[in-house]
Scaffold this active site. Structure first.
Site, PDB file in Angstrom:
ATOM      1  N   HIS A  17      19.258  -2.978  -9.684  1.00 17.21           N
ATOM      2  CA  HIS A  17      19.057  -4.384  -9.290  1.00 17.21           C
ATOM      3  C   HIS A  17      18.921  -5.263 -10.528  1.00 17.21           C
ATOM      4  CE1 HIS A  17      18.686  -3.364  -5.126  1.00 17.21           C
ATOM      5  NE2 HIS A  17      17.556  -2.698  -5.260  1.00 17.21           N
ATOM      6  N   HIS A  29      21.988  -3.413  -2.695  1.00 22.55           N
ATOM      7  CA  HIS A  29      21.979  -2.092  -2.049  1.00 22.55           C
ATOM      8  C   HIS A  29      23.379  -1.695  -1.581  1.00 22.55           C
ATOM      9  CE1 HIS A  29      17.407  -2.386  -1.331  1.00 22.55           C
ATOM     10  NE2 HIS A  29      17.692  -1.690  -2.419  1.00 22.55           N
ATOM     11  N   GLY A  35       0.834  -1.211   0.000  1.00 25.35           N
ATOM     12  CA  GLY A  35       0.000   0.000   0.000  1.00 25.35           C
ATOM     13  C   GLY A  35       0.858   1.247   0.000  1.00 25.35           C
ATOM     14  N   HIS A  74      10.210  -3.051  -6.404  1.00 27.26           N
ATOM     15  CA  HIS A  74      11.320  -4.001  -6.282  1.00 27.26           C
ATOM     16  C   HIS A  74      11.683  -4.505  -7.676  1.00 27.26           C
ATOM     17  CE1 HIS A  74       7.819  -6.926  -5.230  1.00 27.26           C
ATOM     18  NE2 HIS A  74       8.048  -7.031  -6.517  1.00 27.26           N
ATOM     19  N   HIS A  91      16.967   3.448  -9.643  1.00 22.73           N
ATOM     20  CA  HIS A  91      17.447   2.559  -8.567  1.00 22.73           C
ATOM     21  C   HIS A  91      17.118   1.109  -8.892  1.00 22.73           C
ATOM     22  CE1 HIS A  91      17.994   1.228  -4.260  1.00 22.73           C
ATOM     23  NE2 HIS A  91      17.118   0.333  -4.663  1.00 22.73           N
TER      24      HIS A  91
END
Lengths: 367, 78
Positions: free
Chosen positions: A123, A129, A77, A84, A119
């Site tokens: 990945h 990170h 939410g 991700h 960002h």
């Protein structure tokens, strides 16, 4: 920086991506542009190329998802987890999922799709990170105006460790995060604020509380998203409980951590001649309500009561403060004025009109 | 029944450490001391990773950091 466990990477440098669906928060063209710019962050510093396809299976599939969306990593939410992405590989490998319950934008409101996408693509390419708070791959969200965005050196080092350097003749470089205890540290601006001291440098500032051990490192845009970076001068107006910050020929008034309405304004509204393009340093004497502006080797004095420049200025800094050349930053603390120039700090006694001590600029930090 | 804010914070801390730092604690571990130790050690890992003062306790700075919007990928581990 941290490379993902097992050091996964794409076997080819020429990758494809596909935007499966778009958030209704933004115009479709703005979504496409934000994603495109996010890919360019990485293609600018590596041999990688990214081509968008409209159908079929792309290496990197980009989509906006709700809550539990079938990848064993449900979203939560609004706020909290924003997005991700998965490490390089087949099928879900490389894919990026954005939480549709966030408010996605192309500016500092809500969450900047460009910043988050840049960002997440780190990945998708094999980075995990970073522990560097100034790096793009640091886990928490930070807004940086896409027009002012520069990939951090830590991120460049990380992605080039996987895919090698850019094919450009000149290797792009990035900023590094300033360190409080680096003896070569200098400041862009310093100011007091409600008993604390603010030390500004690039995109960052330290909020130093005299009684606290930690140096209070922060990112400017976490507090003032539209200020983002490069504050050049700042002072606290104690009576009004405001901090005034200057960048190039503009200034903002901050009420605590809110930017006052109707700013930025132009410094010439304070009474500077057109020849003045920026302020190097400023402090305000809370006893006399006089504010001192330092520009190159001269300074002006401003009366906070009459809101106007005093007559007989500018004067030479060297004549009244014994400091030669340009000042980086200055503030008043108790009965002294502290001038910062490069890695040196000059403690000036206004009663005797003499510099009584020379310190390192970062002497206020716990090192 | 109002939840003790302390429990609320403890739940936030455990969920955050579980998601981003691979904290392994059985939900109702019989060995309360073991569980507290696991949380404290993992908390130190998080504080070190994110540049906070390493105390092993959830102080204001630590819980403020946990409430920051962020990426959903773990900081440590897969």
């Amino acid at each position: 920086y941290v490379l993902t466990e097992g050091h996964p990477k794409w076997s080819t440098n020429d990758l494809t991506y596909r935007i499966i669906n778009r958030t209704p928060d933004m115009r479709p063209a703005d979504v496409d542009e934000a994603i495109k710019q996010a890919f360019e962050v990485w293609s600018n510093v590596t041999p990688l190329t990214f081509r968008r396809i409209e159908d079929g299976e792309a290496d990197i599939m980009i989509s906006f998802q709700y809550r539990d969306h079938g990848d064993n990593s449900p979203f939560d939410g609004p706020n909290g987890i924003l997005a991700h992405a998965f490490q390089p590989g087949l099928r879900i490998g490389g894919d990026v999922h954005f939480d549709e319950e966030e408010t996605w934008t192309k500016d500092s409101r809500g969450y900047s799709l460009f910043n988050v996408a840049a960002h997440e693509l780190g990945h998708s390419l094999g980075l995990s990170h970073s522990t560097d708070p100034g790096a793009l791959m640091f886990p928490t969200y930070t807004y940086v105006d896409p027009k002012e965005f520069h990939l951090h050196q830590d991120d460049i080092n990380g992605i080039q460790a996987i895919y090698g350097p850019s094919l450009k003749p000149v290797q792009p470089t990035g900023h590094s995060t300033p360190e409080a205890c680096n003896p070569n540290l200098s400041f862009d601006a310093v100011a007091t604020l409600r008993g604390e001291m603010l030390f500004f440098k690039d995109r960052f500032f330290w909020r130093k509380h005299p009684q606290r051990m930690d140096n209070g490192f922060n990112i400017i845009s976490d507090f003032w998203p539209t200020l983002s970076s490069g504050i050049q001068a700042a002072y606290e107006n104690v009576e009004k409980d405001q901090v005034v910050v200057f960048k190039e020929s503009k200034y903002w008034v901050l009420n605590g951590f809110d930017i006052a309405y109707g700013y930025p304004k132009r410094i010439h509204q304070l009474g500077f001649p057109r020849t003045v393009k920026r302020i190097n340093a400023v402090f305000s004497d809370e006893n006399t309500r006089k504010t001192y502006f330092f520009v190159n080797d001269k300074y002006w004095r401003y009366d906070e009561n009459t809101q106007s420049m005093d007559k007989g200025y500018p004067r030479k800094i060297i004549k009244d403060f014994g400091i030669t050349g340009k000042v980086d930053a200055v503030f008043q603390h108790e009965d002294y004025i502290y001038f910062f120039r490069g890695t040196n700090q000059y403690q000036f006694d206004p009663k005797t009109k003499r510099v009584v001590r020379i310190l390192r600029s970062n002497s206020w930090f716990t090192c | 029944v109002p939840v003790d804010p302390e429990d609320d914070t403890a739940r936030l801390v455990e969920s955050y450490l579980n998601h981003f730092y691979g904290l392994k604690t059985e939900a109702h571990s019989r060995f309360r001391g073991k569980k507290i130790e696991a949380v404290s050690e993992t908390l130190k890992e998080m504080q070190l990773f994110l540049g906070l003062e390493v105390t092993g306790k959830y102080d204001d700075e630590t819980t403020k950091m946990m409430k920051q919007p962020r990426c959903g990928m773990p900081d440590i581990g897969n």
